[in-house]
Design a protein around this motif. Structure first.
Motif, mmCIF file in Angstrom:
data_model
loop_
_atom_site.group_PDB
_atom_site.id
_atom_site.type_symbol
_atom_site.label_atom_id
_atom_site.label_comp_id
_atom_site.label_asym_id
_atom_site.label_seq_id
_atom_site.Cartn_x
_atom_site.Cartn_y
_atom_site.Cartn_z
ATOM 1 N N ASP A 1 65.798 72.149 10.042
ATOM 2 C CA ASP A 1 65.887 72.849 11.122
ATOM 3 C C ASP A 1 65.010 72.321 12.465
ATOM 4 O O ASP A 1 65.419 72.483 13.710
ATOM 5 C CB ASP A 1 65.533 74.340 11.078
ATOM 6 C CG ASP A 1 66.721 75.052 10.148
ATOM 7 O OD1 ASP A 1 67.920 74.434 10.174
ATOM 8 O OD2 ASP A 1 66.619 76.287 9.861
ATOM 9 N N THR B 1 74.598 68.303 12.514
ATOM 10 C CA THR B 1 75.066 69.208 12.167
ATOM 11 C C THR B 1 76.028 69.190 11.082
ATOM 12 O O THR B 1 76.709 70.186 10.411
ATOM 13 C CB THR B 1 75.724 70.124 13.216
ATOM 14 O OG1 THR B 1 76.848 69.023 13.938
ATOM 15 C CG2 THR B 1 74.853 70.511 14.392
ATOM 16 N N ILE C 1 72.298 74.306 8.382
ATOM 17 C CA ILE C 1 73.057 74.129 9.698
ATOM 18 C C ILE C 1 72.611 72.752 10.070
ATOM 19 O O ILE C 1 73.229 72.280 11.040
ATOM 20 C CB ILE C 1 72.664 75.102 10.643
ATOM 21 C CG1 ILE C 1 71.385 75.339 10.980
ATOM 22 C CG2 ILE C 1 73.383 76.626 10.223
ATOM 23 C CD1 ILE C 1 70.954 76.331 12.103
ATOM 24 N N LYS C 2 71.562 72.306 9.475
ATOM 25 C CA LYS C 2 71.048 71.054 10.062
ATOM 26 C C LYS C 2 70.960 69.871 8.880
ATOM 27 O O LYS C 2 70.622 70.486 7.789
ATOM 28 C CB LYS C 2 69.791 71.037 10.809
ATOM 29 C CG LYS C 2 69.855 71.966 12.142
ATOM 30 C CD LYS C 2 70.622 71.448 13.250
ATOM 31 C CE LYS C 2 70.661 72.294 14.541
ATOM 32 N NZ LYS C 2 71.475 71.781 15.528
#
Length: 364
Positions: A27, A65, A74-75
């Motif tokens: 993140d 992403t 999400i990353k």
């Protein structure tokens, strides 16, 4: 009986810090979100994960992403080989790794007969298939290594890998320190020369002619132009079972990362006050800058941009001064033309040609 009394403090503490990897969900990227890592360079994109490109290859690293579906990520980190090295020299190496601090891993008892076994798990997606390796090295990377093979079965498909890492029973705190220094390296091999290859896998062994991270027959990621690899969900935990990834909030991951690196940077074309100070003479001034948290050691400071990017018409970019004993504050020095006792602002100049940025590094 109160619920908290059912868990001993030591057990609760282990649960809270089950994953020894920091920023395993990729993140946080304080420095940059993309970087071409050229030959003989070590760089960071996602915090705490070092891309060591000590060869003639160039690897472009990005925060991406592209993530495995339904896992809460999400990353990821994306690696792309932009310049291949198809003939690695004996001492060359290319690694994706995290260095773990001794205060984080001291409960593992590594280097002693009661060393705890670990499980290393991660999600990976690559355009290349075949046999790859993960590795773990002692804190200085010159005493002992373990190489753990894994296979990427399908191209361009997210796969979860779960690897067992037995605890090393020799070396003590000489090899695996338990203070604020580096206790170990843990990573994924992207291709190494013969000095860093071994036929011994899944057990610790002494290093000869350099650390070991792979076998001669394993896929060398850096040997294929435009090859890609994505990594996320990296976890390193006590025991022989991979538990679900220990998700944290972005704020928690950022807090962990700021022990090792922190920067303050101007907004887009904006005046930004980093700190205030006063002139101690006609040619110099300084002011205290408070870090968001205590750093691992006294950090090195690098100022980005040029003098004109900073406010108050200083004649050179800011420079590091003294640091408090507990590494939570640094004096920032500036030079220019001042009146003794004059109050100044150390910050960005919206009219500058570049970005004013103070970067504080206490990495392992």
């Amino acid at each position: 009986m109160a619920l908290y009394s059912e868990i001993k403090p030591s057990s609760a503490d282990r649960i809270a810090r089950r994953n020894l990897i920091i920023n395993g969900q990729m993140d946080v990227a304080q420095r940059q979100t993309s970087k071409a890592v050229t030959s003989s360079a070590n760089e960071y994109v996602c915090d705490r994960f070092e891309i060591a490109a000590q060869s003639d290859a160039t690897i472009t690293a990005e925060q991406s992403t592209d993530v495995p579906s339904g896992q809460g990520h999400i990353k990821s980190t994306k690696l792309t080989v932009t310049t291949a090295d198809t003939s690695l020299a004996a001492a060359q190496h290319n690694l994706f790794q995290q260095m773990i601090e001794g205060t984080v891993s001291r409960h593992l008892n590594w280097g002693y007969s009661n060393a705890l076994d670990m499980t290393f798990s991660f999600w990976i997606k690559s355009s290349l298939t075949g046999n790859f390796t993960a590795y773990c090295l002692d804190g200085t990377a010159d005493s002992q290594s373990i190489v753990i093979p894994f296979t990427i079965d399908s191209a361009n498909t997210w796969e979860k890998k779960i690897l067992s890492v037995p605890g090393p029973t020799t070396g003590g705190t000489t090899d695996f320190p338990i203070d604020t220094s580096r206790a170990m390296y843990l990573g994924i091999c992207l291709g190494v020369g013969s000095n860093h290859q071994t036929s011994t896998v899944n057990s610790w062994h002494s290093n000869v002619s350099g650390f070991k991270a792979s076998r001669s027959s394993d896929v060398k990621f850096v040997g294929t132009t435009n090859a890609t690899m994505f990594i996320t969900g990296v976890q390193f935990e006590v025991g022989d079972t991979a538990t679900d990834f220990q998700h944290k909030s972005y704020q928690d991951h950022e807090w962990d990362c700021q022990r090792y690196y922190h920067s303050v940077k101007e907004g887009s074309g904006a005046y930004m006050q980093f700190t205030t100070g006063r002139a101690w003479g006609t040619g110099g001034a300084n002011g205290p800058y408070k870090f968001p948290r205590v750093m691992r050691r006294s950090p090195t400071m690098t100022a980005g941009g040029v003098a004109g990017d900073y406010d108050f018409a200083i004649s050179a970019v800011p420079a590091a001064g003294s640091v408090t004993l507990n590494n939570d504050m640094m004096v920032i020095n500036v030079s220019g033309s001042f009146t003794v006792g004059q109050i100044i602002v150390i910050g960005s100049n919206a009219g500058g040609s570049g970005d004013a940025e103070l970067k504080f590094d206490a990495e392992l």
